[in-house]
Motif scaffolding. Structure first.
Motif, PDB file in Angstrom:
ATOM      1  N   ASN A  82       0.840  -1.192   0.000  1.00  0.00           N
ATOM      2  CA  ASN A  82       0.000   0.000   0.000  1.00  0.00           C
ATOM      3  C   ASN A  82       0.879   1.248   0.000  1.00  0.00           C
ATOM      4  N   SER A  83       0.273   2.423   0.011  1.00  0.00           N
ATOM      5  CA  SER A  83       1.025   3.671  -0.135  1.00  0.00           C
ATOM      6  C   SER A  83       2.024   3.887   1.002  1.00  0.00           C
ATOM      7  N   GLN A  84       1.637   3.572   2.252  1.00  0.00           N
ATOM      8  CA  GLN A  84       2.559   3.747   3.376  1.00  0.00           C
ATOM      9  C   GLN A  84       3.737   2.778   3.280  1.00  0.00           C
ATOM     10  N   GLU A  85       3.458   1.552   2.880  1.00  0.00           N
ATOM     11  CA  GLU A  85       4.530   0.564   2.746  1.00  0.00           C
ATOM     12  C   GLU A  85       5.511   0.964   1.648  1.00  0.00           C
ATOM     13  N   ILE A  86       4.990   1.542   0.574  1.00  0.00           N
ATOM     14  CA  ILE A  86       5.870   2.008  -0.506  1.00  0.00           C
ATOM     15  C   ILE A  86       6.755   3.145  -0.012  1.00  0.00           C
ATOM     16  N   GLY A 102       8.197  10.374   7.755  1.00  0.00           N
ATOM     17  CA  GLY A 102       7.150  11.276   8.216  1.00  0.00           C
ATOM     18  C   GLY A 102       5.947  10.525   8.737  1.00  0.00           C
ATOM     19  N   ILE A 103       6.185   9.308   9.232  1.00  0.00           N
ATOM     20  CA  ILE A 103       5.113   8.483   9.797  1.00  0.00           C
ATOM     21  C   ILE A 103       5.410   8.292  11.282  1.00  0.00           C
ATOM     22  N   ASN A 104       4.405   8.531  12.141  1.00  0.00           N
ATOM     23  CA  ASN A 104       4.656   8.402  13.575  1.00  0.00           C
ATOM     24  C   ASN A 104       5.023   6.967  13.933  1.00  0.00           C
ATOM     25  N   ARG A 105       5.757   6.805  15.037  1.00  0.00           N
ATOM     26  CA  ARG A 105       6.343   5.508  15.374  1.00  0.00           C
ATOM     27  C   ARG A 105       5.291   4.430  15.615  1.00  0.00           C
ATOM     28  N   THR A 106       4.161   4.806  16.218  1.00  0.00           N
ATOM     29  CA  THR A 106       3.120   3.807  16.488  1.00  0.00           C
ATOM     30  C   THR A 106       2.587   3.212  15.187  1.00  0.00           C
ATOM     31  N   THR A 107       2.285   4.105  14.234  1.00  0.00           N
ATOM     32  CA  THR A 107       1.793   3.644  12.932  1.00  0.00           C
ATOM     33  C   THR A 107       2.888   2.909  12.177  1.00  0.00           C
ATOM     34  N   LEU A 108       4.108   3.444  12.250  1.00  0.00           N
ATOM     35  CA  LEU A 108       5.231   2.851  11.529  1.00  0.00           C
ATOM     36  C   LEU A 108       5.504   1.428  12.003  1.00  0.00           C
ATOM     37  N   TYR A 109       5.398   1.204  13.304  1.00  0.00           N
ATOM     38  CA  TYR A 109       5.632  -0.138  13.843  1.00  0.00           C
ATOM     39  C   TYR A 109       4.669  -1.138  13.195  1.00  0.00           C
ATOM     40  N   ARG A 110       3.395  -0.741  13.097  1.00  0.00           N
ATOM     41  CA  ARG A 110       2.392  -1.620  12.488  1.00  0.00           C
ATOM     42  C   ARG A 110       2.689  -1.851  11.003  1.00  0.00           C
ATOM     43  N   VAL A 111       3.106  -0.775  10.305  1.00  0.00           N
ATOM     44  CA  VAL A 111       3.415  -0.888   8.873  1.00  0.00           C
ATOM     45  C   VAL A 111       4.596  -1.832   8.655  1.00  0.00           C
ATOM     46  N   VAL A 112       5.660  -1.649   9.459  1.00  0.00           N
ATOM     47  CA  VAL A 112       6.859  -2.482   9.311  1.00  0.00           C
ATOM     48  C   VAL A 112       6.554  -3.941   9.627  1.00  0.00           C
TER      49      VAL A 112
END
Length: 265
Positions: A21-25, A47-57
């Motif tokens: 998805n767009s965040q993963e890209i 530019g993604i907050n750590r909480t959201t980034l953790y889930r994306v990663v």
């Protein structure tokens, strides 16, 4: 950090088709430029907050797109090596191949219910306008000809746009569609709310059979070894396909007897 060039739009499009998805890209692009980085550093880069980034990663790790490295007690994220990406593409190819091979049985399950019968016989039951459309589209499998007991205009249930698409597909092969018109069909053509499709071609031939000769009160198509029966009247919309050589041959005989009795239009 490495100063690698950013991914091109073509590469981003590739990742999108790979299922990102767009965040993963965004994360993948940042990692491709930076090399291994911590989540804190990656958060600043994306530019993604750590909480959201953790889930994306975590989601990307599940997809095997990124990996986690431990360097001097620090956890870092890095893009997967090229051979892993190649393996993922191969899996996508296998998945696409499986879907291509099994699309027909899936559609049968989705729009109709297969009924087991004698060997060589298959009966499918369809519901709703989408089921009728599928039946209609199936007639494109006709090898040389299709015979239609035409009760009413198909445009009433499948839409003019669909009927035009079907006509254009039919004309891509040299085959004939013979139709017996009923009194109800001629009456339905007077409906100002339905604009009939023009089948002006030598490959479409019609004859009229009056109700006093044969009361044609259902829509039936016969092609190959298939008898396809449609109904979208009196509040019910359903259809049945019967795959059986003897039954199809029986209906073909009836059709040609009536065809000789019909009047040219």
């Amino acid at each position: 950090m490495n100063n690698k060039p950013s991914l091109s739009g073509q590469a981003a499009d590739f990742l999108h088709h790979l299922g990102l998805n767009s965040q993963e890209i965004r994360v993948f692009q940042a990692l491709s430029r930076s090399g291994p980085v911590s989540l804190l550093e990656l958060s600043r880069l994306c530019g993604i907050n750590r909480t959201t980034l953790y889930r994306v990663v975590e989601g990307m790790k599940t997809k095997s797109i990124v990996e986690e490295q431990v360097e001097e007690y620090r956890r870092k994220v890095v893009v997967a090596p090229p051979q892993i990406i190649e393996m993922l593409v191969k899996k996508e190819e296998e998945r696409a191949s499986f879907l291509t091979k099994n699309i027909r049985p899936f559609i049968d399950l989705l729009t109709g219910t297969a009924v087991k019968s004698q060997p060589g016989t298959k009966v499918l039951f369809y519901r709703g306008s989408d089921g009728i459309k599928q039946q209609c589209w199936n007639t494109l499998q006709a090898q040389k000809e299709c015979m239609g007991f035409t009760y009413r205009m198909f445009e009433e249930i499948v839409s003019r746009k669909f009927a035009l698409s079907w006509r254009d597909e039919w004309l891509k092969k040299p085959r004939y569609f013979y139709e017996l018109y009923s009194d109800s069909l001629l009456e339905s053509k007077k409906n100002p709310q339905v604009q009939p499709v023009t089948y002006a071609s030598a490959f479409f031939q019609e004859r009229y059979i009056p109700a006093c000769v044969f009361n044609l009160n259902h829509q039936i198509d016969v092609y190959n070894d298939v008898v396809s029966i449609y109904n979208w009247h009196e509040g019910e919309t359903f259809g049945i396909e019967i795959y059986n050589h003897k039954i199809a041959d029986f209906y073909k005989q009836i059709f040609w007897v009536l065809w000789k009795m019909g009047k040219k239009i």
